[in-house]
Design a protein around this motif. Structure first.
Motif, PDB file in Angstrom:
ATOM      1  N   GLY A  48       0.664  -1.448   0.036  1.00  0.00           N
ATOM      2  CA  GLY A  48       0.140  -0.038  -0.032  1.00  0.00           C
ATOM      3  C   GLY A  48       0.783   1.194   0.036  1.00  0.00           C
ATOM      4  N   ILE A  49       0.376   2.358   0.280  1.00  0.00           N
ATOM      5  CA  ILE A  49       1.104   3.753   0.394  1.00  0.00           C
ATOM      6  C   ILE A  49       0.831   4.104   1.725  1.00  0.00           C
ATOM      7  N   PRO A  50       2.005   4.460   2.689  1.00  0.00           N
ATOM      8  CA  PRO A  50       1.927   5.229   4.017  1.00  0.00           C
ATOM      9  C   PRO A  50       1.391   6.564   3.902  1.00  0.00           C
ATOM     10  N   PRO A  51       0.468   6.943   4.102  1.00  0.00           N
ATOM     11  CA  PRO A  51       0.152   8.307   3.766  1.00  0.00           C
ATOM     12  C   PRO A  51       0.712   9.604   4.550  1.00  0.00           C
ATOM     13  N   SER A  52       1.407   9.321   5.772  1.00  0.00           N
ATOM     14  CA  SER A  52       1.915  10.297   6.583  1.00  0.00           C
ATOM     15  C   SER A  52       2.958  11.208   5.554  1.00  0.00           C
ATOM     16  N   VAL A  53       3.408  10.591   4.535  1.00  0.00           N
ATOM     17  CA  VAL A  53       4.203  11.758   3.718  1.00  0.00           C
ATOM     18  C   VAL A  53       3.215  12.494   3.005  1.00  0.00           C
ATOM     19  N   PHE A  54       1.862  12.559   2.957  1.00  0.00           N
ATOM     20  CA  PHE A  54       0.858  13.441   2.319  1.00  0.00           C
ATOM     21  C   PHE A  54       0.573  14.426   3.476  1.00  0.00           C
ATOM     22  N   TYR A  55       1.269  14.679   4.542  1.00  0.00           N
ATOM     23  CA  TYR A  55       0.697  15.544   5.380  1.00  0.00           C
ATOM     24  C   TYR A  55       2.157  16.381   5.700  1.00  0.00           C
ATOM     25  N   ALA A  56       2.148  17.870   6.002  1.00  0.00           N
ATOM     26  CA  ALA A  56       2.941  18.455   6.649  1.00  0.00           C
ATOM     27  C   ALA A  56       2.787  18.710   7.904  1.00  0.00           C
ATOM     28  N   GLU A  57       1.425  19.097   8.565  1.00  0.00           N
ATOM     29  CA  GLU A  57       1.311  19.430   9.710  1.00  0.00           C
ATOM     30  C   GLU A  57       0.524  18.531  10.945  1.00  0.00           C
ATOM     31  N   SER A  58      -0.378  17.842  10.382  1.00  0.00           N
ATOM     32  CA  SER A  58      -1.069  16.845  11.127  1.00  0.00           C
ATOM     33  C   SER A  58      -0.396  15.460  11.050  1.00  0.00           C
ATOM     34  N   ASP A  59      -0.470  15.033  12.057  1.00  0.00           N
ATOM     35  CA  ASP A  59       0.039  13.458  12.193  1.00  0.00           C
ATOM     36  C   ASP A  59      -0.873  12.326  11.823  1.00  0.00           C
ATOM     37  N   GLU A  60      -1.983  12.903  11.558  1.00  0.00           N
ATOM     38  CA  GLU A  60      -3.284  11.781  11.273  1.00  0.00           C
ATOM     39  C   GLU A  60      -2.991  10.660  10.143  1.00  0.00           C
ATOM     40  N   GLY A  61      -1.870  11.105   9.246  1.00  0.00           N
ATOM     41  CA  GLY A  61      -1.732  10.222   8.338  1.00  0.00           C
ATOM     42  C   GLY A  61      -1.070   8.786   8.742  1.00  0.00           C
ATOM     43  N   THR A  62      -0.472   8.802  10.050  1.00  0.00           N
ATOM     44  CA  THR A  62      -0.021   7.667  10.593  1.00  0.00           C
ATOM     45  C   THR A  62      -0.887   6.569  10.915  1.00  0.00           C
ATOM     46  N   ARG A  63      -2.170   7.237  10.735  1.00  0.00           N
ATOM     47  CA  ARG A  63      -3.137   5.877  11.382  1.00  0.00           C
ATOM     48  C   ARG A  63      -3.795   5.162  10.061  1.00  0.00           C
ATOM     49  N   TYR A  64      -3.417   5.634   8.982  1.00  0.00           N
ATOM     50  CA  TYR A  64      -4.007   5.085   7.645  1.00  0.00           C
ATOM     51  C   TYR A  64      -3.091   4.384   6.820  1.00  0.00           C
ATOM     52  N   LEU A  65      -3.714   3.410   6.003  1.00  0.00           N
ATOM     53  CA  LEU A  65      -2.811   3.092   4.563  1.00  0.00           C
ATOM     54  C   LEU A  65      -3.882   3.315   3.568  1.00  0.00           C
ATOM     55  N   ARG A  66      -3.190   3.818   2.442  1.00  0.00           N
ATOM     56  CA  ARG A  66      -3.824   4.026   1.020  1.00  0.00           C
ATOM     57  C   ARG A  66      -3.667   2.856   0.100  1.00  0.00           C
ATOM     58  N   PHE A  67      -4.797   2.363  -0.210  1.00  0.00           N
ATOM     59  CA  PHE A  67      -4.842   0.930  -1.197  1.00  0.00           C
ATOM     60  C   PHE A  67      -5.415   1.711  -2.498  1.00  0.00           C
ATOM     61  N   ALA A  68      -4.718   1.238  -3.657  1.00  0.00           N
ATOM     62  CA  ALA A  68      -5.345   1.604  -4.803  1.00  0.00           C
ATOM     63  C   ALA A  68      -6.063   0.367  -5.456  1.00  0.00           C
ATOM     64  N   PHE A  69      -7.290   0.791  -6.028  1.00  0.00           N
ATOM     65  CA  PHE A  69      -8.050  -0.255  -6.812  1.00  0.00           C
ATOM     66  C   PHE A  69      -8.106  -0.419  -8.390  1.00  0.00           C
ATOM     67  N   CYS A  70      -7.006   0.107  -8.795  1.00  0.00           N
ATOM     68  CA  CYS A  70      -7.009   0.342 -10.397  1.00  0.00           C
ATOM     69  C   CYS A  70      -6.302  -1.096 -10.734  1.00  0.00           C
ATOM     70  N   LYS A  71      -6.826  -2.211 -10.292  1.00  0.00           N
ATOM     71  CA  LYS A  71      -6.336  -3.539 -10.461  1.00  0.00           C
ATOM     72  C   LYS A  71      -7.374  -4.500 -10.868  1.00  0.00           C
ATOM     73  N   ASP A  72      -7.551  -5.439 -11.698  1.00  0.00           N
ATOM     74  CA  ASP A  72      -8.440  -6.280 -11.915  1.00  0.00           C
ATOM     75  C   ASP A  72      -9.076  -7.025 -10.852  1.00  0.00           C
ATOM     76  N   ILE A  73     -10.313  -7.379 -10.810  1.00  0.00           N
ATOM     77  CA  ILE A  73     -10.891  -7.899  -9.593  1.00  0.00           C
ATOM     78  C   ILE A  73      -9.980  -9.102  -9.044  1.00  0.00           C
ATOM     79  N   GLU A  74      -9.816  -9.972  -9.908  1.00  0.00           N
ATOM     80  CA  GLU A  74      -8.831 -11.039  -9.596  1.00  0.00           C
ATOM     81  C   GLU A  74      -7.799 -10.780  -8.595  1.00  0.00           C
ATOM     82  N   THR A  75      -7.060  -9.993  -9.098  1.00  0.00           N
ATOM     83  CA  THR A  75      -5.818  -9.434  -8.358  1.00  0.00           C
ATOM     84  C   THR A  75      -6.109  -8.666  -6.932  1.00  0.00           C
ATOM     85  N   LEU A  76      -7.400  -7.898  -6.689  1.00  0.00           N
ATOM     86  CA  LEU A  76      -7.967  -7.441  -5.733  1.00  0.00           C
ATOM     87  C   LEU A  76      -8.408  -8.615  -4.596  1.00  0.00           C
TER      88      LEU A  76
END
Ligand code: GLN
Length: 385
Positions: free
Chosen positions: A345-373
């Protein structure tokens, strides 16, 4: 030798997308990190590019785009938003939306100028602001709704603010800004005489609500720069064809930088892009409905694995709350997932400059065929719970 990387770029390091893709390959993990489809773009677009290539359309294009593509972009915008666009004066073709954003910032901002970014933000915004010698101010969109507060936006404006950068539908949260939010942005832009720079690369990926264009707001056409691209909408992220639609004075600023950044964009691919943008309505409908299905598979699956997930209204990303696993370090969790579960996945804390909220999430992408998902979800079911 001293550290050769320019000071402005030192804080950013390698992009998280490249880093996580590299780790995914190293550990044979299923890559739900970097947002690229694992299926090909449509043949009718590739055929148009191949024909152009065979037909000798292989020299520099006009710097701001081949006339046919500028016209296709203008026609499409007019059809969808009812705004008259001059293909020569208002449209600039760039090497992906990433270049459009860079050209806008370099063409528009002077050292010391301020620009407002919403966080979480797409990583290139901040690096481009830094390269332009400008200063970013941040407005945090807090989860799980990821809406922003009017007061926070107003508080971010200073006498040196020049612009607000908006991304809707929004990467990484999947938010689609609604009418009220765009009204707030329009009010602030008009009140303080600011430019709105809008990254709408996910404009055709909306599942709930609709994509509204800030340029149609009263008083906004003359101060709004719209940017989009081919990559997401046509599953051709490697083509790097983007564009900016802007009033002529602002177009001059983009082009002033664009001509020295890349000069022009791959000619045969621009011919392919004409076929893409002129695709029938049925293409866009089946595109969105296929993504709705992928979204539902991933969202339901992640919930059943134990993540906290709100279904995204747009884009092909979902923010998954990792706190139900007792985790509060997105990078460590992401590494564990890649190395021991076999999913990236992608650790989203790099998308924040001020808040530390990103540390509690992971970003997943679903631009993949259903079988891969499903395979990724199976791995999580087996190895994560
Ligand atoms: N837009 C893609 C994403 O958000 C990444 C593109 C890139 O790797 N620079 O995943």
């Amino acid at each position: 030798m001293q550290m050769p990387v320019a000071h402005a770029l030192q804080p950013f390091g390698e992009t998280i997308f490249a880093e996580m893709s590299r780790l995914a390959i190293e550990h044979s993990a299923i890559n739900l990190g970097q947002g690229f489809p694992n299926f090909d773009g449509p043949s009718f677009i590739k055929d148009a590019a191949i024909a152009a290539l065979r037909d000798g359309k292989n020299q520099y294009a006009r710097s701001f785009g081949i006339p046919e593509l500028n016209e296709a972009i203008a026609d499409d915008h007019q059809q969808r938003f009812g705004r008259q666009i001059d293909p020569t004066m208002n449209v600039t073709v760039t090497s992906g939306c990433t270049e459009a954003i860079a050209a806008t910032m370099f063409g528009l901002l002077n050292p010391g100028d301020e620009i407002i970014l919403f966080e979480p933000f797409y990583d290139s915004y901040r690096a481009c602001v830094a390269m332009a010698g400008a200063k970013a101010r941040f407005v945090t969109m807090n989860g799980p709704s990821f809406r922003f507060e009017r007061a926070a936006l107003e508080a971010a404006v200073t006498p040196t603010t020049r612009a607000i950068l908006i991304n809707t539908p929004h990467n990484p949260t999947g938010r689609v800004f609604d009418r009220d939010e765009l009204q707030v942005i329009a009010d602030v832009c008009i009140k303080h005489d600011l430019i709105a720079i809008v990254d709408e690369v996910y404009e055709h990926l909306v599942f709930d609500g609709e994509h509204l264009s800030l340029a149609t707001w009263p008083g906004m056409a003359e101060r709004t720069m719209l940017m989009s691209s081919l990559g997401k909408t046509f599953s051709l992220t490697g083509w790097k064809i983007g564009w900016a639609i802007a009033p002529s004075e602002l177009t001059q600023a983009i082009r002033a930088a664009h001509q020295f950044l890349t000069f022009s964009t791959a000619t045969p691919l621009q011919h392919g892009a004409v076929a893409a943008i002129r695709a029938p309505a049925s293409y866009f409908e089946s595109y969105a409905s296929a993504y709705r299905e992928r979204r539902d598979v991933l969202v339901d699956g992640l919930r059943s694995v134990g993540f906290g997930v709100e279904a995204p209204a747009g884009t092909y990303f979902v923010m998954a709350d990792i706190s139900p696993f007792g985790a509060d370090d997105d990078r460590a969790f992401c590494r564990h997932l890649i190395e021991h579960v076999g999913v990236a996945g992608i650790p989203p804390s790099v998308f924040y400059a001020e808040s530390d909220e990103g540390t509690r999430y992971l970003r997943f992408a679903f631009c993949k065929d259903i079988e891969t998902l499903r395979r990724a979800l199976d791995r999580m079911h087996e190895r994560l719970r």
